[in-house]
Design an enzyme around this catalytic site. Structure first.
Site, PDB file in Angstrom:
ATOM      1  N   ARG A  38      32.503  33.776  40.615  1.00  0.00           N
ATOM      2  CA  ARG A  38      32.084  35.165  40.372  1.00  0.00           C
ATOM      3  C   ARG A  38      33.099  35.535  39.346  1.00  0.00           C
ATOM      4  NH1 ARG A  38      36.765  34.667  38.746  1.00  0.00           N
ATOM      5  NH2 ARG A  38      38.749  34.254  39.729  1.00  0.00           N
ATOM      6  N   GLU A  44      42.519  42.714  38.203  1.00  0.00           N
ATOM      7  CA  GLU A  44      43.304  41.473  38.247  1.00  0.00           C
ATOM      8  C   GLU A  44      44.642  40.857  38.390  1.00  0.00           C
ATOM      9  OE1 GLU A  44      41.566  39.472  37.622  1.00  0.00           O
ATOM     10  OE2 GLU A  44      40.516  39.473  36.202  1.00  0.00           O
ATOM     11  N   GLY A 139      37.873  30.263  33.877  1.00  0.00           N
ATOM     12  CA  GLY A 139      38.360  31.931  34.895  1.00  0.00           C
ATOM     13  C   GLY A 139      36.686  32.021  35.837  1.00  0.00           C
ATOM     14  N   SER A 142      35.326  28.114  39.962  1.00  0.00           N
ATOM     15  CA  SER A 142      34.964  26.784  40.301  1.00  0.00           C
ATOM     16  C   SER A 142      35.518  26.034  41.625  1.00  0.00           C
ATOM     17  CB  SER A 142      34.956  25.720  39.549  1.00  0.00           C
ATOM     18  OG  SER A 142      36.191  25.268  38.977  1.00  0.00           O
ATOM     19  N   ASP A 187      38.715  34.721  45.400  1.00  0.00           N
ATOM     20  CA  ASP A 187      37.825  34.171  45.016  1.00  0.00           C
ATOM     21  C   ASP A 187      37.363  33.586  46.062  1.00  0.00           C
ATOM     22  OD1 ASP A 187      39.142  34.516  42.494  1.00  0.00           O
ATOM     23  OD2 ASP A 187      40.286  32.347  41.563  1.00  0.00           O
ATOM     24  N   TYR A 237      51.570  31.577  36.548  1.00  0.00           N
ATOM     25  CA  TYR A 237      51.263  32.142  37.727  1.00  0.00           C
ATOM     26  C   TYR A 237      52.150  32.272  38.208  1.00  0.00           C
ATOM     27  CZ  TYR A 237      47.703  33.520  41.159  1.00  0.00           C
ATOM     28  OH  TYR A 237      47.232  34.754  41.975  1.00  0.00           O
TER      29      TYR A 237
HETATM   30  P1  ADP Z   1      38.804  27.515  37.916  1.00  0.00           P
HETATM   31  O1  ADP Z   1      38.743  28.073  39.921  1.00  0.00           O
HETATM   32  O2  ADP Z   1      38.258  28.781  36.951  1.00  0.00           O
HETATM   33  O3  ADP Z   1      37.499  27.021  37.251  1.00  0.00           O
HETATM   34  P2  ADP Z   1      40.702  25.843  38.104  1.00  0.00           P
HETATM   35  O4  ADP Z   1      41.573  25.369  37.567  1.00  0.00           O
HETATM   36  O5  ADP Z   1      41.272  26.685  39.584  1.00  0.00           O
HETATM   37  O6  ADP Z   1      39.614  26.574  37.906  1.00  0.00           O
HETATM   38  O7  ADP Z   1      40.213  24.659  39.301  1.00  0.00           O
HETATM   39  C1  ADP Z   1      39.386  23.556  38.527  1.00  0.00           C
HETATM   40  C2  ADP Z   1      39.900  22.209  39.476  1.00  0.00           C
HETATM   41  O8  ADP Z   1      38.508  22.680  40.232  1.00  0.00           O
HETATM   42  C3  ADP Z   1      39.553  21.574  38.570  1.00  0.00           C
HETATM   43  O9  ADP Z   1      40.099  20.944  37.821  1.00  0.00           O
HETATM   44  C4  ADP Z   1      38.455  20.215  39.625  1.00  0.00           C
HETATM   45  O10 ADP Z   1      39.748  19.798  39.781  1.00  0.00           O
HETATM   46  C5  ADP Z   1      38.236  21.274  41.294  1.00  0.00           C
HETATM   47  N1  ADP Z   1      36.290  21.818  41.023  1.00  0.00           N
HETATM   48  C6  ADP Z   1      35.858  22.860  40.234  1.00  0.00           C
HETATM   49  N2  ADP Z   1      34.206  22.388  40.657  1.00  0.00           N
HETATM   50  C7  ADP Z   1      34.351  20.876  40.706  1.00  0.00           C
HETATM   51  C8  ADP Z   1      33.264  20.473  40.797  1.00  0.00           C
HETATM   52  N3  ADP Z   1      31.924  20.039  40.765  1.00  0.00           N
HETATM   53  N4  ADP Z   1      33.622  18.948  41.009  1.00  0.00           N
HETATM   54  C9  ADP Z   1      34.694  18.715  40.635  1.00  0.00           C
HETATM   55  N5  ADP Z   1      35.981  19.191  41.018  1.00  0.00           N
HETATM   56  C10 ADP Z   1      36.017  20.375  40.705  1.00  0.00           C
HETATM   57 MG    MG Z   2      40.376  29.169  40.266  1.00  0.00          MG
END
Ligand code: ADP
Ligand code: MG
Length: 394
Positions: A38, A44, A139, A142, A187, A237
């Site tokens: 997203r 924010e 951000g 993921s 999220d 945070y």
């Molecule tokens: P954001 O949500 O902004 O991308 P975060 O730090 O909250 O950053 O989340 C990122 C973490 O989520 C990664 O370090 C990993 O541990 C996990 N993650 C997200 N997508 C994947 C994926 N496709 N495969 C494995 N781990 C993932």
């Molecule tokens: Mg995240």
């Protein structure tokens, strides 16, 4: 040029190929699902204050493919090389009701958390492959897309009652208890409930969402990844959350959602300067978000853009979660004719900016940002997309 990202069918194809490689040809992949990342347009650090947010789901998604297996064994592989090693985890589902403990690799904690908080236990054993076009740690959430995709996958193996808000809450719990991130609900909520061609105005207190149309062909949303992530974000945070709770308690409110600027000014003497500024950002940002949703509905893009810049300045000066790279990108974007507004998006200390602009200005905006930014940016043109869904396997 904006970066192309793989389509959902090509992510599914990649995940299926890896599934066959890891688990063997004879295993049929029965199920495929996806859930989007997203981008937050405005609002924010308001979600954990029970306020309003205005995000939209992205065309970038996390895909999970897999199948049920006999017994209690869980085997999950990620195709994402940026995740921490090892990229495969194997564990048993507890049979005695014991919790699944978080551990290493850390990426698997999101999966374990979702299994732990799944709303229709017990689950069968499973084999799954994760494949994503959402950049990790950028951000664009993921993490929520992984949680929600995995939850959606579990729903295919053993359906729950299908309640979408409860699903988002379960995924948020997974992030709290297993990844150790005390995130708000935004999220996961938008990853579950996102709507094509719409942003979602989410009331994080009542958990009601109002879709706001965002499909004007004259308008584009540009995401610029600064490609920096300062380590501060992990500690700052939770600190911001505590400062907001403290401010609410001094004001005698359940949350800052219940406070207005008059309350805050009256209590100013009893708040230290930092806590006052944190609270002021939240109170004003909640108001700005409601105004911005109204502006978007009316097509008042200039006003929307102005609110975005005010939001950025407040995050920089009052909430202190921006950084020089994000400030640089926002200032540079605002120099381009045809840009309505720009701001940092997500928790801060790196990650992305989001920019609202006239479609015709896209090329010159990207060129200008490339020229002015001291780092190496990545660009995505984002269209508001659908939330989590099961996919047809043909
Ligand atoms: P954001 O949500 O902004 O991308 P975060 O730090 O909250 O950053 O989340 C990122 C973490 O989520 C990664 O370090 C990993 O541990 C996990 N993650 C997200 N997508 C994947 C994926 N496709 N495969 C494995 N781990 C993932
Ligand atoms: Mg995240």
């Amino acid at each position: 040029m904006a970066s192309p990202f793989p389509s959902v069918p090509s992510l599914v194809a990649e995940a299926r190929a890896l599934y066959v490689q890891v688990f063997g040809e004879e295993e049929a992949v029965l199920t495929a699902v996806c859930a989007p990342g997203r981008v937050n347009l405005i609002g924010e650090h308001t979600d954990y204050n029970q306020g309003f947010v205005l995000p939209m789901a992205l065309p970038m998604v996390t895909v999970v493919v897999g199948s049920q297996s006999c017994g209690q064994e869980v085997s999950v592989v990620t195709a994402t090389k940026d995740a921490d090693q090892p990229l495969q985890v194997d564990f048993s589902l507890p049979t005695d009701g014991a919790p699944l403990s978080p551990g290493l690799p850390s990426w698997a904690n999101y999966v374990k958390g979702v299994i732990q908080h799944y709303r229709a236990p017990p689950l069968p054993g499973l084999k799954a492959v994760v494949c994503s076009s959402v950049p990790l740690g950028g951000g664009l959430s993921s993490s929520a897309s992984l949680e929600v995709a995995f939850y959606t996958f579990l729903q295919q193996l053993k359906p729950d009652d299908g309640d979408k808000v409860s699903k988002a809450l379960a995924c948020q719990q997974a992030e709290h208890t297993h990844a150790g991130v005390p995130c708000g609900i935004m999220d996961q909520f938008v990853s579950v409930l996102g709507r094509e061609g719409h942003a979602l105005l989410i009331d994080c207190r009542s958990l009601e969402a109002t879709p706001v149309p965002l499909a004007d062909p004259e308008l584009l949303i540009l995401i610029t990844n600064s490609n920096v992530k300062h380590s501060l974000s992990a500690s700052e945070y939770p600190l911001r959350r505590r400062q907001c709770e403290e401010a609410a308690s001094v004001l005698g409110k359940d949350s800052l959602r219940d406070a207005n600027m008059k309350d805050l000014e009256e209590a100013k003497e009893r708040l230290d300067d930092v806590t006052y500024r944190r609270a002021r950002h939240v109170v004003e940002e909640i108001e700005r978000t409601v105004q911005a949703a109204g502006a978007l509905k009316r097509g008042a893009y200039t006003q929307f853009g102005r609110l975005m810049v005010q939001s950025h300045n407040s995050l920089r000066d009052l909430y202190e979660v921006s950084c020089s790279e994000l400030d640089e990108l926002v200032s540079a974007a605002m120099e381009v004719e045809g840009v309505y507004g720009s701001r940092m998006t997500g928790g801060g200390f790196g990650g992305c900016t989001v920019t609202l602009l006239q479609s015709h200005a896209i090329d010159k905006t990207i060129l200008h940002l490339q020229k002015r930014y001291s780092g190496t940016p990545t660009f995505y043109v984002a269209t508001p997309s659908e939330g989590a869904r099961a996919l047809n396997l043909s």
